[in-house]
Design an enzyme around this catalytic site. Structure first.
Site, mmCIF file in Angstrom:
data_model
loop_
_atom_site.group_PDB
_atom_site.id
_atom_site.type_symbol
_atom_site.label_atom_id
_atom_site.label_comp_id
_atom_site.label_asym_id
_atom_site.label_seq_id
_atom_site.Cartn_x
_atom_site.Cartn_y
_atom_site.Cartn_z
ATOM 1 N NE ARG A 35 -21.047 -115.875 -21.659
ATOM 2 C CZ ARG A 35 -20.265 -116.384 -20.484
ATOM 3 N NH1 ARG A 35 -19.910 -117.256 -20.945
ATOM 4 N NH2 ARG A 35 -21.810 -116.043 -19.734
ATOM 5 C CE LYS A 107 -12.178 -101.185 -11.661
ATOM 6 N NZ LYS A 107 -13.077 -100.340 -11.660
ATOM 7 N N GLY A 135 -10.133 -97.947 -12.145
ATOM 8 C CA GLY A 135 -10.198 -96.373 -11.565
ATOM 9 C C GLY A 135 -11.424 -96.723 -11.259
ATOM 10 C CE LYS A 190 -12.962 -101.631 -7.561
ATOM 11 N NZ LYS A 190 -14.116 -102.071 -7.570
ATOM 12 C CG ASP A 243 -11.832 -98.260 -7.993
ATOM 13 O OD1 ASP A 243 -13.099 -98.454 -8.273
ATOM 14 O OD2 ASP A 243 -11.810 -99.982 -9.351
ATOM 15 C CB SER A 253 -20.447 -100.901 -5.606
ATOM 16 O OG SER A 253 -19.478 -101.934 -4.571
ATOM 17 C CG ASN A 255 -17.007 -106.240 -5.206
ATOM 18 O OD1 ASN A 255 -16.940 -107.406 -5.040
ATOM 19 N ND2 ASN A 255 -16.524 -105.878 -6.606
ATOM 20 C CG LEU A 272 -19.559 -110.454 -11.687
ATOM 21 C CD1 LEU A 272 -18.653 -111.541 -12.335
ATOM 22 C CD2 LEU A 272 -18.873 -109.494 -13.098
HETATM 23 N N1 LIG Z 1 -20.023 -102.896 -14.041
HETATM 24 C C1 LIG Z 1 -19.176 -101.752 -13.338
HETATM 25 O O1 LIG Z 1 -18.838 -100.123 -13.607
HETATM 26 C C2 LIG Z 1 -17.860 -102.129 -14.020
HETATM 27 C C3 LIG Z 1 -17.427 -103.259 -14.344
HETATM 28 N N2 LIG Z 1 -15.589 -103.476 -13.879
HETATM 29 C C4 LIG Z 1 -14.794 -104.790 -14.139
HETATM 30 O O2 LIG Z 1 -15.442 -105.264 -15.337
HETATM 31 C C5 LIG Z 1 -15.476 -106.875 -15.520
HETATM 32 C C6 LIG Z 1 -16.743 -107.455 -16.194
HETATM 33 O O3 LIG Z 1 -18.235 -106.957 -15.454
HETATM 34 P P1 LIG Z 1 -19.999 -106.165 -15.806
HETATM 35 O O4 LIG Z 1 -19.334 -106.494 -17.780
HETATM 36 O O5 LIG Z 1 -19.609 -105.435 -14.748
HETATM 37 O O6 LIG Z 1 -20.191 -107.682 -15.807
HETATM 38 P P2 LIG Z 1 -21.522 -108.177 -16.460
HETATM 39 O O7 LIG Z 1 -22.055 -109.665 -15.690
HETATM 40 O O8 LIG Z 1 -22.217 -106.935 -16.622
HETATM 41 O O9 LIG Z 1 -20.468 -109.338 -17.588
HETATM 42 C C7 LIG Z 1 -19.873 -110.075 -18.113
HETATM 43 C C8 LIG Z 1 -19.827 -110.358 -19.284
HETATM 44 O O10 LIG Z 1 -18.589 -110.846 -19.889
HETATM 45 C C9 LIG Z 1 -19.582 -112.229 -19.778
HETATM 46 N N3 LIG Z 1 -18.593 -113.082 -20.374
HETATM 47 C C10 LIG Z 1 -18.191 -114.044 -20.826
HETATM 48 N N4 LIG Z 1 -17.421 -115.628 -20.037
HETATM 49 C C11 LIG Z 1 -18.534 -115.522 -18.502
HETATM 50 C C12 LIG Z 1 -17.728 -115.996 -17.709
HETATM 51 N N5 LIG Z 1 -17.494 -117.544 -17.095
HETATM 52 N N6 LIG Z 1 -18.990 -115.405 -16.596
HETATM 53 C C13 LIG Z 1 -19.267 -114.378 -16.548
HETATM 54 N N7 LIG Z 1 -19.561 -113.782 -17.506
HETATM 55 C C14 LIG Z 1 -19.100 -113.977 -18.943
HETATM 56 C C15 LIG Z 1 -21.011 -112.001 -20.122
HETATM 57 O O11 LIG Z 1 -21.557 -112.931 -20.944
HETATM 58 P P3 LIG Z 1 -22.881 -113.030 -21.211
HETATM 59 O O12 LIG Z 1 -23.524 -112.191 -21.730
HETATM 60 O O13 LIG Z 1 -23.039 -113.902 -22.025
HETATM 61 O O14 LIG Z 1 -22.931 -113.738 -19.660
HETATM 62 C C16 LIG Z 1 -20.980 -110.515 -20.129
HETATM 63 O O15 LIG Z 1 -21.434 -109.988 -21.655
HETATM 64 C C17 LIG Z 1 -15.653 -107.225 -14.026
HETATM 65 O O16 LIG Z 1 -14.213 -107.740 -13.639
HETATM 66 C C18 LIG Z 1 -15.796 -106.605 -13.280
HETATM 67 O O17 LIG Z 1 -14.685 -105.138 -12.288
HETATM 68 C C19 LIG Z 1 -14.762 -102.548 -14.144
HETATM 69 C C20 LIG Z 1 -15.777 -101.457 -13.968
HETATM 70 C C21 LIG Z 1 -16.722 -100.758 -13.717
HETATM 71 O O1 LIG Z 2 -15.460 -101.326 -10.311
HETATM 72 C C1 LIG Z 2 -16.168 -100.322 -10.282
HETATM 73 C C2 LIG Z 2 -16.250 -99.278 -9.892
HETATM 74 O O2 LIG Z 2 -15.103 -98.900 -10.519
HETATM 75 C C3 LIG Z 2 -17.676 -101.232 -10.162
HETATM 76 O O3 LIG Z 2 -17.416 -101.910 -8.608
HETATM 77 P P1 LIG Z 2 -18.449 -103.605 -8.213
HETATM 78 O O4 LIG Z 2 -17.881 -104.822 -9.573
HETATM 79 O O5 LIG Z 2 -18.656 -103.655 -6.840
HETATM 80 O O6 LIG Z 2 -19.597 -102.820 -9.259
#
Ligand SMILES: NC(=O)C1=CN([C@@H]2O[C@H](COP(=O)(O)OP(=O)(O)OC[C@H]3O[C@@H](n4cnc5c(N)ncnc54)[C@H](OP(=O)(O)O)[C@@H]3O)[C@@H](O)[C@H]2O)C=CC1
Ligand SMILES: O=C(CO)COP(=O)(O)O
Length: 326
Positions: A35, A107, A135, A190, A243, A253, A255, A272
């Protein structure tokens, strides 16, 4: 042999970007939807992202800030946070071709509705089949091409198997499951337990206490997920225990890092941490199911400032011992 498809990833954060790299490595053309126009420019011109500063992205990944590009995709991975999914589903739904598989990669549990992310997507977008990917896998590890194994679940025919074939590569190994509920609950719960483990680590209660909290937390995860309709074996696998082990043992992590800061009495990180929004709703659903989740309840109470860390620990330690707790 896997056919080359057009994979779109909605949400260009750390996880969405890492998954875009997985899809590109598997030989697909990839569109990464953000976005944020400046992130699209950074990816398209510099092949870099602020979310994964150490990664160089493939030139096969094209970023866009226009959700309409999703209409060209054969498969869409949704990688926005769980709490953003309801709003994002309304935005992306009209652009998805009927029948385009939509894979939930977040997640968490939607705190407003108490629904799983796949249910939020299915409720808003009726014309596509839904799957979920979860995972143990940190985005930085996946982006670096380090070995990772995850689970992809769907209740639709052989969709999970097809998605596994589509995304598999030498370092990225997805396993198929039909347990959409269990795979998502493992990933969501988790996060709450990683906050608990982080609190124990940050408060320097010792490695023995950390192991106890992780193990007791795993019992809570299995109890709650079982009442919710998950298959017990799913929680014993990558999306549950796998996980939990990863996120309860690393400051990588978000969290765990949040819990650690709380336990140590340090300033809280701004990153986040999905477990924050999930804790309260998990406890509410557990109460509705009549399931006992004292560690998750302690996390929810600490986050909500109803209890201090010390009070929560005292409350947990003074609970009468129950046979089913072990
Ligand atoms: N990071 C990791 O290692 C892992 C993450 N996940 C899961 O993936 C999901 C996303 O995490 P992750 O990519 O790390 O998070 P980030 O904070 O790195 O990125 C979030 C993304 O979502 C977009 N977005 C759209 N709407 C919203 C909103 N309302 N609030 C916040 N962000 C928004 C953000 O856009 P913008 O840049 O414009 O803010 C950004 O592109 C989570 O559920 C997380 O648990 C799962 C496995 C591993
Ligand atoms: O889900 C994750 C790895 O599997 C990432 O965990 P966090 O969102 O806690 O960083």
């Amino acid at each position: 042999m896997t056919v080359s498809l057009h994979v779109a990833v909605h949400g260009a954060g750390a996880w969405g970007t890492a998954l875009a790299m997985v899809a590109a490595r598997a030989g697909h053309s990839v569109t990464l939807v953000t976005r944020n126009p400046s992130i699209a420019v950074e990816i398209n011109t510099g092949h870099r992202s602020v979310y994964l500063p150490d990664a160089r992205l493939s030139e096969d990944i094209v970023a866009s800030d226009d959700v309409a590009v999703l209409s060209e995709a054969d498969v869409v991975l949704c990688a926005v946070p769980a709490q953003a999914t309801a709003a994002e589903a309304l935005r992306i739904g009209p652009h998805l071709k009927p029948g385009t598989p939509l894979v939930s990669c977040a997640k968490g549990i939607d705190a407003r509705s108490g629904l799983l992310v796949s249910e939020v997507l299915a409720g808003a977008i009726a014309h596509v089949p839904i799957a979920a990917l979860s995972g143990p896998g940190f985005a930085v590890d996946v982006a670096a091409g380090l070995p990772t194994a995850v689970t992809i679940a769907s209740e639709e025919g052989d969709l999970a198997e097809r998605l596994c074939q589509l995304l598999a590569g030498p370092a990225f190994r997805p396993y198929a499951s039909r347990d959409l509920v269990g795979v998502q609950l493992g990933g969501a719960l988790k996060n709450v337990l990683a906050i608990a483990a982080g609190i124990v680590a940050g408060a320097r209660l010792g490695a023995s206490a950390e192991a106890a909290v992780i193990t007791r937390g795993f019992v809570e995860m299995r109890r709650l997920a079982g009442a919710w309709g998950a298959k017990p074996e799913t929680l014993m696998g990558l999306a549950g225990l796998g996980d939990l082990v990863l996120t309860c043992s690393s400051l990588q992590s978000r969290n765990f890092a949040l819990g650690h800061a709380i336990g140590a009495g340090e300033p809280l990180p701004q990153k986040l941490a999905e477990g924050v929004a999930t804790a309260e709703i998990a406890v509410t659903r557990a109460a509705a199911f009549g399931v006992d989740v004292p560690i998750m309840a302690a996390v929810a109470a600490i986050l909500d400032r109803r209890l201090t860390v010390e009070e929560a620990i005292d409350a947990l330690l003074s609970r009468p011992l129950k046979r089913e707790d072990f």
